[in-house]
Design an enzyme around this catalytic site. Structure first.
Site, mmCIF file in Angstrom:
data_model
loop_
_atom_site.group_PDB
_atom_site.id
_atom_site.type_symbol
_atom_site.label_atom_id
_atom_site.label_comp_id
_atom_site.label_asym_id
_atom_site.label_seq_id
_atom_site.Cartn_x
_atom_site.Cartn_y
_atom_site.Cartn_z
ATOM 1 N N ASP B 24 0.843 -1.203 0.000
ATOM 2 C CA ASP B 24 0.000 0.000 0.000
ATOM 3 C C ASP B 24 0.873 1.246 0.000
ATOM 4 O O ASP B 24 1.814 1.338 0.796
ATOM 5 C CB ASP B 24 -0.856 0.045 1.283
ATOM 6 N N LYS B 81 -8.177 0.758 -5.068
ATOM 7 C CA LYS B 81 -9.376 0.204 -4.445
ATOM 8 C C LYS B 81 -10.635 0.956 -4.856
ATOM 9 O O LYS B 81 -10.647 2.185 -4.924
ATOM 10 C CB LYS B 81 -9.262 0.300 -2.921
ATOM 11 N N GLY B 153 -5.513 -3.035 8.817
ATOM 12 C CA GLY B 153 -5.157 -1.886 9.642
ATOM 13 C C GLY B 153 -4.993 -2.199 11.115
ATOM 14 O O GLY B 153 -4.947 -1.295 11.940
ATOM 15 N N ARG B 165 -6.501 -20.523 6.571
ATOM 16 C CA ARG B 165 -6.687 -21.918 7.011
ATOM 17 C C ARG B 165 -8.066 -22.432 6.610
ATOM 18 O O ARG B 165 -8.222 -23.551 6.150
ATOM 19 C CB ARG B 165 -6.503 -22.037 8.530
ATOM 20 N N GLY B 214 -3.391 -7.488 8.158
ATOM 21 C CA GLY B 214 -2.773 -7.662 9.469
ATOM 22 C C GLY B 214 -1.309 -8.078 9.445
ATOM 23 O O GLY B 214 -0.718 -8.340 10.487
ATOM 24 N N GLY B 235 -0.363 -3.695 3.977
ATOM 25 C CA GLY B 235 -1.042 -2.405 3.951
ATOM 26 C C GLY B 235 -0.328 -1.412 4.833
ATOM 27 O O GLY B 235 0.698 -0.820 4.453
ATOM 28 N N SER B 236 -0.826 -1.284 6.051
ATOM 29 C CA SER B 236 -0.271 -0.295 6.960
ATOM 30 C C SER B 236 1.115 -0.701 7.448
ATOM 31 O O SER B 236 1.887 0.149 7.890
ATOM 32 C CB SER B 236 -1.215 -0.139 8.153
#
Lengths: 200, 294
Positions: B24, B81, B153, B165, B214, B235-236
């Site tokens: 990102d 996005k 996030g 999983r 995550g 992402g973050s």
């Protein structure tokens, strides 16, 4: 017969599947320890900038180059073609610099312009499905490079001795004729004899 | 005949990203850092998910100027996005020539009932999933690539682990059951029957499945690869860490060599602190992005 597939990033499993379908042993090459014994090496599609960085980071650039100097045939598809090329338009430094061709990246446009088409290649076969994804093309070739296919006025497949480079992705289709052509090349070129001729 | 936007062309593009990291970014400068670190693609955004959480309100498609800036800054593919079900945001991004659209639960949904009919577009789409039913519905609508939803996030990997999983266990189950049980399985999962037939035949999903939501450390990225992800979205995690450049490089290396634990130990040294992270149970259900999508 062992054929390696450079397995740093990209469409590795598709090439592996084609190699196995044709009755050869496929070796995923992640480090220089995977190189001995290979009768051919496939440089797959992916992101060429990323593959170059990983080649450097894992000290594979020189070992792959010396494998080439021993005469081991190499087949680059899309990003793999970019890795093989001696010169890349707009780039100061090319990567493996093995094949005497100048290539241009993303030369058919962005992803929305990516396409598939059937092309006939005299030495390989008729109506071969060719998938072009943000594909490069060969702008010009040096002496001794044989142009095998053009599409839309651009060179998309060429051969120079032990090297075969193409713009598109034969590995994304069920058609194995181009891989067969490469494996035939690998059978004909015995690295030991080629190394001798190189010395002369 | 030259054909654009076929399944092979759209899914093939995602195949080329396998084993890589998609990062990102919110401007051209970050995009260049990501490219230099070895990202296979960048996701152009106005805010990374953790800032979207903080800002609250309605999260929409990024300003086209940011997307354009990023497209001009790098030679690797650029994704962006669009809100779930927002036909016009998606068409605008397609018209701009974005390489991939993420119909994303990170943004506030525009439609609480229907997703985009992604088959109708020339540009390929990636969508989030938490289980095989969701994955198959998105493929049915025309998604060319999947990713776990995780919990964006948060810097907490637990939800992405749960989702990968779950999907993989369900793929194994579909592959293992007999053909006459597939229709009932389709009913139970809420999945198109024909896709389950295809999954059973292939022994895997027909499109690549990345991990997302995550991932905060190189070890997190390697864990997701170990669990069968084809690549990772971060992402973050990168630009919210102390040293984004080093962090980005370490995540790329850990993804490629996810089984080389000594290497992961080396590259994880002195990375500075990762993003702070949120414990999922402290998030009220209304703030869980993964609940968005149907």
């Amino acid at each position: 017969m062992k054929i390696g597939v450079l397995a740093l990033q990209g469409a590795v499993r598709e090439h592996v599947r084609q190699i196995q379908t044709l009755g050869c042993e496929a070796i995923e090459v992640k480090s220089m320890n995977d190189l001995p014994g290979l009768k051919g090496l496939v440089l797959p599609g992916g992101e060429s900038t990323v593959m170059r960085k990983l080649l450097d980071r894992y000290g594979l650039l020189e070992p792959v180059r010396s494998l080439a100097k021993k005469g081991v045939p190499m087949f680059g598809t899309c990003a793999g073609l970019i890795l093989l090329a001696k010169e890349i338009v707009g780039c100061e430094e090319a990567h493996l610099k093995l094949m005497d061709v100048v290539v241009e990246r993303n030369s058919f446009g962005r992803q929305v312009d990516s396409f598939e088409v059937e092309i006939s290649i005299e030495k390989v076969g008729k109506d071969i499905p060719a998938v072009f994804i943000r594909a490069p093309h060969i702008v010009s070739v040096g002496p001794g490079v044989e142009i095998l296919a053009e599409y839309d006025g651009r060179i998309v497949l060429a051969k120079q001795g032990q090297y075969l480079g193409c713009s598109f992705h034969p590995e994304l289709t069920g058609d194995t004729r181009l891989m067969e052509y490469f494996i035939e090349m690998a059978k004909e070129i015995h690295p030991s004899t080629l190394a001798k001729t190189n010395r002369i | 005949m030259r054909q654009v936007g076929t399944d092979r062309v759209k899914r093939g593009m995602a195949e080329m990203q396998k084993g890589g990291v998609i990062m990102d970014v919110i401007n051209a400068e970050q995009a260049k850092i990501a490219e230099a670190a070895g990202a296979v693609a960048v996701m152009a955004l106005e805010r990374v998910p953790s800032d979207i959480r903080k800002a609250g309100g309605v999260a929409r498609m990024a300003d086209p100027l940011i997307v354009e800036e990023v497209m001009n800054a790098v030679s690797i593919p650029v994704m962006a996005k669009a809100r779930i079900g927002h036909i016009v945001e998606a068409r605008v991004l397609e018209a701009m020539g974005v390489d991939y659209i993420d119909e994303s639960e990170v943004l506030t949904p525009a439609d609480e009932e229907f997703h985009l009919l992604k088959r109708d577009y020339t540009v390929p789409f990636v969508c989030g999933c938490r289980d095989l039913g969701e994955a198959a519905r998105r493929i049915g609508e025309g998604a060319s690539m999947l990713r776990t939803k995780g919990e964006p996030g948060t810097g907490n990997i637990v939800e992405a682990v749960r989702h990968i999983r779950k999907v993989n266990a369900q793929v194994r189950s579909v592959t293992g059951i007999s053909e006459d049980e597939l229709m009932t399985e389709a009913k139970v999962l809420g999945a198109p029957y024909e896709l389950l037939v295809e999954i059973k035949r292939l022994g895997r999903l027909p499109v690549v499945n990345f991990a997302a939501g995550g991932i905060a450390t190189p070890a997190d990225a390697a864990l997701m690869m170990e669990l069968g992800a084809d690549g990772v979205f971060v992402g973050s995690g990168i630009f919210k860490s102390e040293n984004p450049e080093k962090f980005a490089r370490a995540i790329v290396e850990a993804t490629t060599n996810y089984k080389d634990y000594q290497l992961i130990a080396e590259i994880s040294k002195e990375l500075g602190s990762p993003m702070k992270g949120i414990e999922i149970s402290t998030l009220p259900e209304s703030e869980r992005m993964q609940e968005r999508g149907w």
